[in-house]
Motif scaffolding. Structure first.
Motif, mmCIF file in Angstrom:
data_model
loop_
_atom_site.group_PDB
_atom_site.id
_atom_site.type_symbol
_atom_site.label_atom_id
_atom_site.label_comp_id
_atom_site.label_asym_id
_atom_site.label_seq_id
_atom_site.Cartn_x
_atom_site.Cartn_y
_atom_site.Cartn_z
ATOM 1 N N LEU A 1 13.246 -58.547 -1.629
ATOM 2 C CA LEU A 1 12.386 -57.403 -1.344
ATOM 3 C C LEU A 1 11.755 -56.922 -2.653
ATOM 4 O O LEU A 1 12.443 -56.690 -3.624
ATOM 5 C CB LEU A 1 13.276 -56.293 -0.766
ATOM 6 N N THR A 2 10.423 -56.817 -2.675
ATOM 7 C CA THR A 2 9.766 -56.348 -3.903
ATOM 8 C C THR A 2 9.159 -54.968 -3.677
ATOM 9 O O THR A 2 8.395 -54.771 -2.734
ATOM 10 C CB THR A 2 8.651 -57.323 -4.334
ATOM 11 N N LEU A 3 9.527 -54.041 -4.549
ATOM 12 C CA LEU A 3 8.952 -52.696 -4.502
ATOM 13 C C LEU A 3 7.988 -52.549 -5.671
ATOM 14 O O LEU A 3 8.346 -52.873 -6.800
ATOM 15 C CB LEU A 3 10.049 -51.631 -4.622
ATOM 16 N N GLN A 4 6.785 -52.100 -5.396
ATOM 17 C CA GLN A 4 5.837 -51.892 -6.493
ATOM 18 C C GLN A 4 5.483 -50.409 -6.599
ATOM 19 O O GLN A 4 4.962 -49.825 -5.645
ATOM 20 C CB GLN A 4 4.573 -52.731 -6.282
ATOM 21 N N PHE A 5 5.755 -49.859 -7.768
ATOM 22 C CA PHE A 5 5.439 -48.443 -7.989
ATOM 23 C C PHE A 5 3.994 -48.305 -8.441
ATOM 24 O O PHE A 5 3.544 -49.024 -9.328
ATOM 25 C CB PHE A 5 6.398 -47.860 -9.040
ATOM 26 N N ILE A 6 3.266 -47.428 -7.804
ATOM 27 C CA ILE A 6 1.883 -47.147 -8.219
ATOM 28 C C ILE A 6 1.816 -45.687 -8.666
ATOM 29 O O ILE A 6 1.867 -44.781 -7.835
ATOM 30 C CB ILE A 6 0.873 -47.427 -7.089
ATOM 31 N N PRO A 7 1.746 -45.473 -9.987
ATOM 32 C CA PRO A 7 1.672 -44.086 -10.457
ATOM 33 C C PRO A 7 0.330 -43.456 -10.101
ATOM 34 O O PRO A 7 -0.669 -44.164 -9.913
ATOM 35 C CB PRO A 7 1.848 -44.214 -11.976
ATOM 36 N N TYR A 8 0.324 -42.152 -10.025
ATOM 37 C CA TYR A 8 -0.898 -41.436 -9.639
ATOM 38 C C TYR A 8 -2.057 -41.770 -10.583
ATOM 39 O O TYR A 8 -3.210 -41.887 -10.153
ATOM 40 C CB TYR A 8 -0.621 -39.927 -9.632
ATOM 41 N N ASN A 9 -1.736 -41.961 -11.876
ATOM 42 C CA ASN A 9 -2.785 -42.262 -12.864
ATOM 43 C C ASN A 9 -3.575 -43.516 -12.499
ATOM 44 O O ASN A 9 -4.745 -43.634 -12.823
ATOM 45 C CB ASN A 9 -2.163 -42.472 -14.257
ATOM 46 N N ASP A 10 -2.905 -44.468 -11.833
ATOM 47 C CA ASP A 10 -3.562 -45.736 -11.479
ATOM 48 C C ASP A 10 -4.633 -45.580 -10.405
ATOM 49 O O ASP A 10 -5.511 -46.428 -10.281
ATOM 50 C CB ASP A 10 -2.515 -46.746 -10.972
ATOM 51 N N ILE A 11 -4.496 -44.535 -9.590
ATOM 52 C CA ILE A 11 -5.439 -44.401 -8.474
ATOM 53 C C ILE A 11 -6.297 -43.133 -8.557
ATOM 54 O O ILE A 11 -7.205 -42.926 -7.767
ATOM 55 C CB ILE A 11 -4.686 -44.393 -7.123
ATOM 56 N N GLN A 12 -5.975 -42.324 -9.557
ATOM 57 C CA GLN A 12 -6.596 -40.998 -9.681
ATOM 58 C C GLN A 12 -8.119 -41.056 -9.652
ATOM 59 O O GLN A 12 -8.760 -40.257 -8.984
ATOM 60 C CB GLN A 12 -6.113 -40.351 -10.990
ATOM 61 N N TYR A 13 -8.687 -41.987 -10.396
ATOM 62 C CA TYR A 13 -10.147 -41.999 -10.533
ATOM 63 C C TYR A 13 -10.827 -43.024 -9.625
ATOM 64 O O TYR A 13 -12.025 -43.255 -9.744
ATOM 65 C CB TYR A 13 -10.531 -42.238 -12.004
ATOM 66 N N LEU A 14 -10.072 -43.638 -8.742
ATOM 67 C CA LEU A 14 -10.680 -44.601 -7.813
ATOM 68 C C LEU A 14 -11.339 -43.854 -6.651
ATOM 69 O O LEU A 14 -10.886 -42.780 -6.255
ATOM 70 C CB LEU A 14 -9.621 -45.552 -7.251
ATOM 71 N N THR A 15 -12.381 -44.450 -6.100
ATOM 72 C CA THR A 15 -12.990 -43.867 -4.897
ATOM 73 C C THR A 15 -11.992 -44.066 -3.750
ATOM 74 O O THR A 15 -11.129 -44.967 -3.826
ATOM 75 C CB THR A 15 -14.299 -44.591 -4.530
#
Lengths: 129, 210
Positions: free
Chosen positions: A2-16
């Motif tokens: 099982l693979t869990l991938q953490f996505i911090p808010y900074n990674d998506i903050q400026y994406l549309t």
């Protein structure tokens, strides 16, 4: 495995919103479980469902299981105001969004005080709390 | 102050706009919550005819269905609206689940494909609704993300919401759980199948459309 991938808010903050959703779906389609800091707004959640439906039936993708946990707002007015100002300045980082591929995550059960994640296994069903 | 003025203008435009078009009441919720059963109950009560087919196999409704000019009367009040029965909203659809329900591979794949389109169509129709009845199966855990997403989207679009805890005739029914999951809403417990507590449901509808 099982693979869990953490996505911090900074990674998506400026994406549309569209790119943010595509990023999440692309990770899930790699059979990984996403742990995203923060939460999507309701319109993004419905768009996520729409994009998921569009991609079902392609390359064994059967959809997603999703769950969001966030602190309940039973705090006083001052605390609520502080939280709103922080969200305004820094973005809504509160809470955690869990998204898994339906082929891996059988079910996510949300209760007021806990989350149960049931995974699908070829040999046997396993349960993690 | 600015917000109050803006809300007043919004409401004014909404009233003017609503005066020109037919009122639309949508039935939304996860699959097999009883949306089509409720649609049939409403149509049977007031038109004497059925609206949708129902089935124990999920995703029986795969296209949005509209019944025009349904007039409901209760306690001297009357409202006419177009009733919109929508496909159940889900985050996953696996044709193999339909095989377990007795469909053959071809039927199951066709149903799955149509169901995915139905979910997209239901979401797209959200913007057209004036009032939405969220139909939940009261025997199921109400804390699912689909339920939260539906209600969240209605709040974001400022669409009035009636939450229905359906299937109260079943032993495992738990209205209290639904109420606890959505404390900011009035929850109406009904059995669309048996026609139980429909008066209270119609009363809630009147409160939302007035």
């Amino acid at each position: 495995m099982l693979t869990l991938q953490f996505i911090p808010y900074n990674d998506i903050q400026y994406l549309t919103p569209e790119r943010r959703i595509n990023k999440l779906i692309n990770v899930v389609k790699e059979n990984k479980i996403v742990l995203m800091q923060g939460r999507l707004v309701p319109e993004e959640e419905s768009t996520l469902i729409e994009r998921t439906m569009e991609q079902i039936n392609r390359s064994n993708f059967k959809g997603i299981e999703i769950c969001t946990i966030y602190p309940e707002s039973d705090s006083n007015v001052v605390e609520k105001l502080k939280s709103k100002i922080a969200n305004l300045l820094l973005g809504n980082r509160e809470g955690l969004t869990i998204i898994g591929p339906a082929t891996v995550v059988k079910e996510i059960k949300k209760h007021p005080d806990k989350i149960q994640l049931f995974t699908t296994d070829v040999k046997k069903k396993s349960r993690r709390e | 102050m600015i917000r109050i003025i803006r809300d007043f203008i919004d409401r004014l435009f909404l009233q003017i706009f609503k005066g020109r078009k037919d009122l639309k009441i949508g039935l939304y919720g996860p699959p097999n919550g009883g949306k089509s059963t409720l649609a049939n109950r409403i149509c049977n009560d007031w038109l004497g005819e059925e609206m949708s087919t129902v089935s124990k196999i999920p995703h029986e409704t795969r296209e949005v269905k509209v019944k025009e000019k349904v007039t409901v009367r209760s306690k001297g009040k009357e409202v006419t609206f177009n009733l919109v029965d929508t496909p159940g909203i889900a985050t996953k659809i696996d044709y193999e689940d339909f095989l377990k329900k007795g469909l053959n591979v071809k039927e199951a794949k066709k149903r799955a494909k149509e169901a995915t389109k139905g979910v997209i169509e239901a979401i797209k129709w959200l913007d057209d609704m004036d009032v939405v009845v969220v139909v939940l199966d009261s025997t199921e855990n109400p804390y699912s993300q689909v339920n939260i997403t539906i209600v969240g989207n209605l709040v974001a679009r400022k669409i009035p919401v009636v939450i229905v805890a359906n299937k109260i005739d079943k032993k495992r029914s738990g209205i209290k759980k639904v109420e606890a999951a959505f404390p900011q809403y009035d929850v109406v417990g009904i059995s669309a199948l048996k026609g139980r507590n429909m008066e209270e449901f119609y009363e809630s509808l009147f409160n939302m459309v007035r």
